[in-house]
Design a protein around this motif. Structure first.
Motif, mmCIF file in Angstrom:
data_model
loop_
_atom_site.group_PDB
_atom_site.id
_atom_site.type_symbol
_atom_site.label_atom_id
_atom_site.label_comp_id
_atom_site.label_asym_id
_atom_site.label_seq_id
_atom_site.Cartn_x
_atom_site.Cartn_y
_atom_site.Cartn_z
ATOM 1 N N TYR A 94 0.757 -1.178 0.051
ATOM 2 C CA TYR A 94 0.201 -0.134 0.118
ATOM 3 C C TYR A 94 0.810 1.082 0.015
ATOM 4 C CZ TYR A 94 -3.443 3.236 1.157
ATOM 5 O OH TYR A 94 -4.426 4.293 1.179
ATOM 6 N N ARG B 177 2.540 1.349 -3.638
ATOM 7 C CA ARG B 177 1.478 1.651 -4.739
ATOM 8 C C ARG B 177 0.498 2.832 -4.701
ATOM 9 N NH1 ARG B 177 2.085 -2.926 -8.161
ATOM 10 N NH2 ARG B 177 3.248 -4.675 -6.991
ATOM 11 N N THR B 178 0.124 3.187 -3.394
ATOM 12 C CA THR B 178 -0.580 4.106 -3.031
ATOM 13 C C THR B 178 -0.463 5.375 -2.427
ATOM 14 O OG1 THR B 178 -2.285 2.293 -3.011
ATOM 15 C CG2 THR B 178 -3.225 4.170 -2.105
ATOM 16 N N HIS B 179 0.156 5.097 -1.251
ATOM 17 C CA HIS B 179 0.620 6.465 -0.541
ATOM 18 C C HIS B 179 1.672 7.397 -0.934
ATOM 19 C CE1 HIS B 179 0.874 9.023 3.074
ATOM 20 N NE2 HIS B 179 2.219 8.760 3.004
ATOM 21 N N LEU C 184 0.440 9.161 -4.104
ATOM 22 C CA LEU C 184 -0.428 10.367 -3.699
ATOM 23 C C LEU C 184 0.578 11.406 -3.308
ATOM 24 C CD1 LEU C 184 -3.158 11.387 -2.601
ATOM 25 C CD2 LEU C 184 -2.787 10.501 -0.066
ATOM 26 N N ASP D 126 -3.879 9.560 5.436
ATOM 27 C CA ASP D 126 -3.807 8.159 4.764
ATOM 28 C C ASP D 126 -2.863 7.368 5.574
ATOM 29 O OD1 ASP D 126 -4.159 6.378 2.357
ATOM 30 O OD2 ASP D 126 -2.115 6.843 2.013
ATOM 31 N N TYR E 25 -1.983 2.133 6.055
ATOM 32 C CA TYR E 25 -0.852 1.326 5.996
ATOM 33 C C TYR E 25 0.061 0.906 7.119
ATOM 34 C CZ TYR E 25 2.087 5.617 5.480
ATOM 35 O OH TYR E 25 2.749 6.662 5.620
#
Length: 105
Positions: A20, A23-25, A28, A86, A90
């Motif tokens: 996470y 790939r995401t945080h 962002l 966020d 994670y």
């Protein structure tokens, strides 16, 4: 150039979702901070400590590179609430931040 190191100590019983985070945080963070001067980011995943067989003292280190501290401060003023909001997605590790001046080699 300054480096913002976000340190996540390796703590027993704590969670950290590396997938996470990668790939995401961090994408962002790049999306929100690039227009404020974020040049690049790096992710280090702790594997081991210095002594044979020892655990890594940090489970992860995220590094953000800006030309100036003021760029980072403006980015966080604009998007810090969202970015820090966020974090529970994670990890439950209390993060530590260090701001460093980069020395040219």
């Amino acid at each position: 150039m300054v480096c913002i190191s976000v340190l996540y100590p390796n703590s027993s019983g704590k969670k950290f979702d590396h997938e996470y985070y990668a790939r995401t945080h961090m994408p962002l963070v790049m999306d929100r901070c690039k227009s404020f001067g974020l040049i690049r980011y790096e992710i280090d995943r702790g594997l081991a400590g210095g002594a044979p067989g020892s655990s890594a003292p940090l489970t992860c280190v995220g590094r953000l590179y800006f030309n100036t501290l003021e760029e980072f401060e403006r980015a966080m003023a604009a998007h810090g609430t969202e970015i820090l909001g966020d974090v529970p997605n994670y990890t439950d590790i209390e993060l530590q931040i260090q701001i460093s001046q980069m020395t040219p080699s």
